[in-house]
Write a protein that holds these residues in place. Structure first.
Motif, PDB file in Angstrom:
ATOM      1  N   LEU A 161      56.342  98.775  53.008  1.00  0.00           N
ATOM      2  CA  LEU A 161      56.759  98.835  54.406  1.00  0.00           C
ATOM      3  C   LEU A 161      58.226  98.449  54.493  1.00  0.00           C
ATOM      4  O   LEU A 161      58.658  97.436  53.929  1.00  0.00           O
ATOM      5  CB  LEU A 161      55.916  97.855  55.238  1.00  0.00           C
TER       6      LEU A 161
ATOM      7  N   VAL B 159      52.350  97.344  65.375  1.00  0.00           N
ATOM      8  CA  VAL B 159      52.555  96.566  64.145  1.00  0.00           C
ATOM      9  C   VAL B 159      53.896  95.851  64.258  1.00  0.00           C
ATOM     10  O   VAL B 159      54.953  96.491  64.343  1.00  0.00           O
ATOM     11  CB  VAL B 159      52.538  97.470  62.901  1.00  0.00           C
TER      12      VAL B 159
ATOM     13  N   PHE C 166      56.195 103.269  56.652  1.00  0.00           N
ATOM     14  CA  PHE C 166      55.106 102.868  55.759  1.00  0.00           C
ATOM     15  C   PHE C 166      54.972 103.951  54.697  1.00  0.00           C
ATOM     16  O   PHE C 166      54.879 105.132  55.021  1.00  0.00           O
ATOM     17  CB  PHE C 166      53.821 102.722  56.573  1.00  0.00           C
TER      18      PHE C 166
ATOM     19  N   VAL D 298      59.519  97.353  62.111  1.00  0.00           N
ATOM     20  CA  VAL D 298      59.374  98.313  61.016  1.00  0.00           C
ATOM     21  C   VAL D 298      60.571  99.262  61.078  1.00  0.00           C
ATOM     22  O   VAL D 298      60.803  99.912  62.098  1.00  0.00           O
ATOM     23  CB  VAL D 298      58.069  99.107  61.131  1.00  0.00           C
TER      24      VAL D 298
ATOM     25  N   ALA E 137      54.460 103.879  61.124  1.00  0.00           N
ATOM     26  CA  ALA E 137      53.614 102.737  61.448  1.00  0.00           C
ATOM     27  C   ALA E 137      53.300 102.729  62.940  1.00  0.00           C
ATOM     28  O   ALA E 137      54.100 103.176  63.768  1.00  0.00           O
ATOM     29  CB  ALA E 137      54.312 101.441  61.051  1.00  0.00           C
ATOM     30  N   HIS E 138      52.127 102.233  63.285  1.00  0.00           N
ATOM     31  CA  HIS E 138      51.715 102.128  64.682  1.00  0.00           C
ATOM     32  C   HIS E 138      52.679 101.224  65.442  1.00  0.00           C
ATOM     33  O   HIS E 138      53.188 100.231  64.907  1.00  0.00           O
ATOM     34  CB  HIS E 138      50.291 101.576  64.757  1.00  0.00           C
TER      35      HIS E 138
ATOM     36  N   LEU F 268      47.324 100.561  59.679  1.00  0.00           N
ATOM     37  CA  LEU F 268      48.764 100.519  59.916  1.00  0.00           C
ATOM     38  C   LEU F 268      49.257 101.698  60.742  1.00  0.00           C
ATOM     39  O   LEU F 268      50.264 101.582  61.442  1.00  0.00           O
ATOM     40  CB  LEU F 268      49.517 100.493  58.585  1.00  0.00           C
ATOM     41  N   THR F 269      48.586 102.799  60.669  1.00  0.00           N
ATOM     42  CA  THR F 269      49.065 104.004  61.350  1.00  0.00           C
ATOM     43  C   THR F 269      48.316 104.333  62.626  1.00  0.00           C
ATOM     44  O   THR F 269      48.856 105.030  63.494  1.00  0.00           O
ATOM     45  CB  THR F 269      48.991 105.222  60.412  1.00  0.00           C
TER      46      THR F 269
END
Length: 303
Positions: free
Chosen positions: A30, A172, A151, A288, A168-169, A215-216
């Motif tokens: 990440l 996060v 990610f 992120v 990434a969502h 994560l996504t």
């Protein structure tokens, strides 16, 4: 055919990274919003490096510096080296803490070299750049998110390292707990056994797949998705403070893992406001990084 080198400086911003993310040993990574800024220019001769910030006064100031070594390896791929280089580093990524400082230097060097050559990003595309960086680092899990952002899932096959990038969502929100003491990847790897139980390998395979989804798409699953049986337990004795903090965070529902080889701890879910890790930990809330190592200069503009 001789290369055309830029006459003006080229700059690159490289993000910190966290590898493994719990179960994804040597595969998942990440990119984080903590950066080193590097600038390089071609000179008539000699190799010089100046460092401000992390590593100042400790890192080499000549061709032994990792950024220069990565640049020269990339120039060798391109077929010609310049006679000299002057490199300036403004480092914010802590050294030897499990946040990808060496990968940031390597990817930064690869990107600087590409940017200093006319057509360098065509002669060495991103896939080839990843292969060069992974050869220098020894594994692709940190260099992939540093180069590509977001990610990443990285692997190695016959032609070398490969990776895919996934967004990434938005929920996060990484938080890192950085200790004063350093850790080193070689010693952390030395603590790992040559064989592990089949049940543990199966467990991690399932959790790695779940982590990709968490994560996504569904961060509510991050706590079970970050459970690991392959590496963190074996390294706990060498990093008791790190192991204790990971356990304490997970006991209150936080998806906490060892960042890379440690000793930094990464939290991927919300940390309770009343949780206090102790004065020995520096805590930083990060995002992120979605863009990876960006190059700016006279020969190239990567967006």
């Amino acid at each position: 055919m001789a290369l055309t080198f830029a006459t003006d400086p080229v700059s690159v911003r490289t993000p910190a990274t966290s590898a493994n993310l719990g179960p994804g040993f040597d595969a998942l990574g990440l990119a984080l919003t903590l950066y080193d800024d590097l600038t390089a220019r071609v000179t008539p001769g000699g190799f010089t490096v100046s460092v401000i910030g992390e590593g100042a006064g400790e890192l080499p100031s000549d061709e032994e510096h990792l950024v220069v070594r990565a640049m020269l390896a990339t120039f060798d791929e391109l077929g010609e080296r310049p006679r000299g280089l002057a490199v300036e580093c403004v480092n914010r990524i802590p050294q030897a803490r499990g946040l990808g400082s060496s990968s940031a230097a390597i990817v930064g060097g690869v990107q600087l070299a590409r940017g200093l050559v006319a057509g360098g990003t065509e002669l060495i595309d991103d896939e080839a750049a990843l292969r060069v960086a992974a050869r220098l680092e020894g594994h692709p899990d940190n260099v992939a998110p540093c180069l590509l952002g977001g990610f990443t899932i990285a692997w190695t096959e016959g032609t070398g390292a490969r990776a895919v990038r996934l967004p990434a969502h938005e929920d996060v929100h990484p938080k890192v707990f950085i200790p004063t003491e350093r850790g080193y990847t070689a010693s952390a790897r030395a603590a790992l056994p040559f064989e592990v139980p089949h049940a543990d390998a199966s467990f991690n395979a399932g959790r790695s797949a779940l982590l990709t989804h968490a994560l996504t798409a569904d961060p509510s699953l991050l706590l079970p998705a970050t459970a690991d049986r392959l590496h963190q337990g074996y390294r706990a004795e060498a990093m008791p403070g790190t192991a204790s903090l990971v356990a304490s965070l997970r006991s209150v529902g936080v998806a906490a893992v060892v960042s890379g080889a440690g000793p930094t701890v990464l939290a991927l879910s919300e940390v309770p406001a009343d949780f206090h890790p102790g004065s020995e930990w520096r805590v930083e809330s990060l995002g992120v990084d979605a863009r990876g190592a960006l190059v700016k200069g006279s020969m190239v503009e990567l967006a």
